[in-house]
Design an enzyme around this catalytic site. Structure first.
Site, PDB file in Angstrom:
ATOM      1  N   ASP A 170       0.946  -1.446  -0.119  1.00 52.01           N
ATOM      2  CA  ASP A 170      -0.009   0.011  -0.004  1.00 52.01           C
ATOM      3  C   ASP A 170       0.912   1.339  -0.044  1.00 52.01           C
ATOM      4  O   ASP A 170       1.769   1.447   0.619  1.00 52.01           O
ATOM      5  CB  ASP A 170      -0.783   0.152   1.168  1.00 52.01           C
TER       6      ASP A 170
ATOM      7  N   ASP B 183      -8.015   3.723   6.172  1.00 55.87           N
ATOM      8  CA  ASP B 183      -6.649   4.156   5.705  1.00 55.87           C
ATOM      9  C   ASP B 183      -5.866   5.361   6.563  1.00 55.87           C
ATOM     10  O   ASP B 183      -5.641   6.417   6.029  1.00 55.87           O
ATOM     11  CB  ASP B 183      -6.797   4.762   4.135  1.00 55.87           C
TER      12      ASP B 183
ATOM     13  N   HIS C 291       0.096  12.449   9.798  1.00 51.87           N
ATOM     14  CA  HIS C 291       1.330  12.925   9.024  1.00 51.87           C
ATOM     15  C   HIS C 291       1.677  14.098   9.939  1.00 51.87           C
ATOM     16  O   HIS C 291       0.986  14.603  10.711  1.00 51.87           O
ATOM     17  CB  HIS C 291       1.062  13.422   7.753  1.00 51.87           C
TER      18      HIS C 291
END
Lengths: 188, 428, 306
Positions: free
Chosen positions: B149, B302, B306
């Protein structure tokens, strides 16, 4: 617009000069310019400060031509980009700056404005003229001097001296810009 | 440890009490009473099986500044999850038994959800040769889902071999469907809006072409295929066609693709940059319909944390990905339950039962009946709240739902009978 | 005017006309003068923040700011803290802490000026962002057309070349259509964006069919590297099908003009004799660029700071 208050009635205005008075005052200034310029009359350039100084300058030129038979040059100088109060006001659209093709070097420039108040517009116009050339001399003609100067500036030709309070408003209407000739004083 | 849940509406049905004992559901019925049990008042709350996420990025090892197994586990528990699949794109990549066992152990230590490592299909996610898939399957982590992924297994021959090879241990390849030659430099969905914003387009065809190829390969070799984060109406059509032919294909959709559209990109705020990109409203509607009719099997988050510096930048420089674990269930309630596309049993099926089956997890996605493992959550469907990124348990703040009001609040989560979340707060 | 100039798509007809009128007045005020300087922005600081090399745009903005008496700081990303990895946000906040009133930004990333505008209190002027927009180029193009042809309403403008990668084309599409021009994009289909159908323009693949009906032909720079990515087979084929040479120039109407935002690839999209012909406004565009940028800086910075 929803929620906006009812229109406030205009403050009562006093008519200071009517149409006939304005014409008489312009005639008088024209005579004074002719007299003071003497032989130098052909060197005179009448430079109006927009908005209403521009048509006033054109009228003066017309009267000078009628009285003296001399066609003097006319121009306008927009002072917006020279103002020292830009940061206190909103941005404004610019107006024309048009000078005679021969320029103003060595000539007798008469700045023309409608109302003389703080003197800051005239100072801005003087700054603009400095960038545009080097006249032999600069004079100032105004329709109304209402006092309250903030700078050491004095008019050479005054249509009418009007003592006012700072709170009052002096409004000049001219046929070319407003449809009629009159000078009004508004407010206490 | 004995817990008595009073008055919960199991799958939205009539109120009932649930007795949790020794990690299992001991009894379900009206007005149970047990001495010495911790009582949880579940009046008005809906009880669902603990959610299972097929697609989570926990960032550990490698980017512990963005998320750790522990902080990600806490976010998952608060979102009602009892198991999450941790994606392989860590640093080092989870392409050996050693790395997957490390992640698995970190999950056990955190103890908030079952952390199930996903193994990389190819060494270093480079798409060149197979990683030691069998070793990962045989490790303590018992890997069954394999995925590169973030990268597509683009080489068709390599994809075919991967599909075939994992049959030996009942594994599945979870494909990130993106034809790389069609998405070079891509920043957002290709269409009217990308043309105007001057952002390089990511065409729907780049996803659909790979899905079409892979379902044909899976059919040919008789293998299981799972498609990650399906994002286009065309992909739903291809999956529907493949399933009608009996291909062993399953698919997931993310919460953000069920709710948000490409118009979010107009702000140029990279919190909305994600791969695959947010698509059009027509795609969103097709994805909802596909999930409702079962063409799409599962919701998978998902969840992609970050660090601030990777998002507080120009759009093109920002990393793709958004948080999802803590809001997934709320988004599904808003996008499918409230419009009447899915009932509570349907939510349980798409967010727990089928993902557990795809991942071959034994103890999850089970019915809430006596004898089953006590993995469940309690949801207040009437609660509404505005998402505040600062209040999230994730170490990162890149939530696309910031400032958005969403329905539903996870009040409690139980992992094998132990509360991991109570009163909406994580217990560890 | 708004506080920032981020994109031409943002300008309504009144705003755009105000910029063009102001530029015309500035041109008039400065015409024939020895001292080409106005005191308007004295004490204001304009930062040119350039992440891409663009000497001509940078110089044009620099000259515009200096003619309005602003202090100008040129900040080039090369050889600065940026090359040491400083983020756009940190750079912007640093510049603002030093007292900048406006940031003129050129950046390779589409939307970078929008991001900046969200981080700083001063004005942001987009001097070209990625493949998104270059609004002052479109304003100077519109100004040039209006000066040459006397109007914009109903003017038929053909924009020819690499529309896909062109921020100039995007800005011109929005601005010229807002001002009433009829825009036709001419390019091989590979160099038009998917989604061009939603733009307020006509699209043609045939330059020769469009030229006789055009009042303005705007040629876009085509980068040879595009050839390697198969956007077109060869420079020769591109130039044959979409280049403006003397023969095609002859097909134009008597009053039609030829524009180019520069820098030109002579011999590729435009033949040398066409670039130098009397129809070409290429040098005028450069001169007009300074006036238009003065107008923009005046309108954004001249008034009271909000």
């Amino acid at each position: 617009m929803a929620g906006s208050p009812a229109p406030v009635p205009e403050n009562p205005s006093t008519v200071l000069l009517g149409a006939a008075d304005v014409a008489r005052v312009v005639d008088r200034i024209a005579h004074q310019v002719i007299e003071k310029a003497g032989d130098a009359l052909p060197d005179v350039v009448l430079v109006g400060i927009p908005t209403r100084g521009a048509p006033l300058a054109r009228r003066l030129a017309g009267r000078i031509a009628a009285f003296a038979g001399t066609a003097v040059d006319v121009g306008t100088v927009d002072i917006t980009l020279y103002r020292d109060d830009l940061r206190m006001r909103g941005v404004r659209a610019l107006e024309d700056t048009l000078l005679p093709a021969e320029g103003i070097d060595g000539r007798l420039v008469v700045l023309v404005d409608d109302v003389l108040f703080s003197g800051r517009s005239v100072r801005a116009a003087l700054d603009a003229l400095r960038d545009l050339g080097r006249p032999r001399a600069v004079q100032l003609a105004v329709l109304v001097d209402r006092g309250h100067r903030e700078l050491p500036i004095r008019a050479d030709y005054v249509g009418k001296n009007v003592p006012t309070s700072r709170a009052q408003k002096v409004r000049v209407h001219l046929a070319e810009t407003d449809g009629t000739d009159e000078v009004l004083v508004t407010g206490a | 440890m004995t817990t008595l849940i009073k008055g919960a509406r199991v799958l939205g049905g009539d109120p009932a009490d649930l007795l949790l004992e020794d990690g299992r559901i001991a009894a379900v019925g009206g007005r149970l009473s047990v001495t010495g049990a911790t009582v949880v008042d579940a009046d008005g709350l809906v009880a669902l099986p603990g959610l299972v996420d097929l697609h989570t990025h926990l960032r550990e090892p490698g980017r512990e500044d963005a998320e750790t197994v522990e902080t990600g586990s806490r976010a998952a528990a608060l979102g009602g999850f009892t198991a999450v699949h941790a994606m392989a794109n860590t640093d080092p990549v989870a392409d050996t038994a050693g790395v997957v066992e490390q992640v698995w152990r970190l999950g056990r230590q955190a103890g908030l959800v079952d952390v199930v490592p996903v193994g990389a299909v190819t060494v270093g996610l480079r798409g060149e040769r197979l990683a030691e898939l069998g070793a990962m399957a045989d490790s303590a982590a018992r890997v069954r889902v394999f995925s590169d992924d973030g990268h597509c297994v683009a080489d068709p021959a390599l994809m075919r071999r991967a599909l075939e090879y994992v049959k030996a241990f009942d594994g599945v390849v979870a494909q990130h469907a993106e034809e790389p030659r069609l998405t070079a430099g891509a920043q957002m969905n290709e269409g009217d809006l990308s043309a105007r914003l001057g952002l390089t387009g990511w065409p729907a065809a780049a996803e659909e072409a790979v899905i079409a190829r892979d379902v044909l390969l899976a059919e040919h070799v008789g293998a299981r295929l799972h498609v990650c984060h399906v994002s286009t109406a065309g992909s739903v059509e291809i999956l529907r066609w493949a399933k009608s032919r009996g291909v062993q294909v399953t698919a997931e959709v993310t919460p953000h693709h069920l709710l948000l559209t490409e118009s979010c990109a107009e702000s140029y705020d990279p919190v909305f940059k994600v791969n695959p990109p947010l698509r059009t409203d027509a795609d969103v509607q097709a994805l909802r319909a596909g999930l409702a009719d079962g063409t799409i099997d599962a919701v998978a988050t998902d969840h992609a944390p970050h660090a601030v510096e990777d998002k507080e930048s120009e759009w093109a420089q920002a990393r793709p990905g958004m948080l999802g674990l803590e809001q997934a269930l709320s988004v599904v309630v808003q996008a499918l339950v409230e419009p009447g596309l899915l009932d509570w049993a349907g939510v349980a099926d798409r967010m727990a039962v089928r993902p557990a089956a795809i991942g071959r997890l034994d103890g999850h996605g089970r019915p809430l009946t006596p004898g089953e493992p006590a993995n469940l959550l309690l949801l207040d469907p009437a609660a509404r709240s505005v998402v505040d990124p600062a209040a999230l348990a994730s170490r990162s703040r890149n939530s696309p739902y910031a400032g958005r009001e969403l329905p539903g609040r996870v009040v409690a989560t139980f992992l094998r009978g132990e509360a991991t979340v109570l009163d909406g707060k994580a217990l560890r | 005017m708004k506080r920032h100039l981020l994109e031409a798509a943002d300008l309504d007809r009144d705003d755009a006309t105000l910029v063009l009128d102001t530029a015309a007045q500035i041109d008039q005020a400065l015409a024939g003068r020895e001292v080409k300087k106005l005191p308007t922005l004295r004490g204001r600081t304009v930062v040119n923040l350039f992440y891409e090399d663009s000497t001509r745009t940078r110089i044009s903005f620099e000259l515009a700011a200096k003619r309005l008496s602003a202090d100008v700081i040129n900040f080039s990303a090369k050889g600065s803290s940026v090359s040491k990895g400083e983020s756009l946000k940190d750079t912007a906040l640093t510049l603002e802490a030093m007292g900048s009133d406006a940031i003129v930004v050129r950046h390779s990333a589409s939307g970078a000026p929008h991001r900046l505008a969200g981080w700083v209190r001063g004005s942001v002027v987009n001097a070209g962002d990625g493949t998104h927009e270059h609004p002052t180029q479109a304003l100077l193009d519109a100004y040039t057309i209006r000066r040459r042809l006397g109007r914009l309403d109903g003017v038929r403008v053909a924009i020819v070349g690499d529309v896909l990668h062109s921020r100039v084309a995007r800005s011109n599409v929005w601005l010229l259509s807002t001002l009433g021009a009829e825009v036709t994009l001419v390019a091989p289909p590979t160099l038009l964006p998917v989604g061009v159908g939603s733009w307020p323009v006509q699209v043609s693949y045939d330059l020769d069919a469009v030229l006789p009906k055009a009042d303005v032909v705007m040629m876009l720079r085509v980068q040879l590297e595009r050839m390697n990515a198969s956007f077109f087979p060869s420079a020769r084929e591109y130039s044959r099908r979409y280049g403006l040479d003397a023969l095609r120039l002859a097909a134009l109407g008597d009053e039609a003009i030829v524009m180019h935002p520069g820098p030109m690839n002579r011999g590729m999209e435009i033949a040398a004799d066409v670039a130098d012909s009397v129809r070409s406004t290429i040098v005028e565009q450069v001169a007009n660029g300074v006036s238009v940028r003065m107008a923009v800086l005046y309108l954004l910075l001249g008034g009271a700071s909000s």
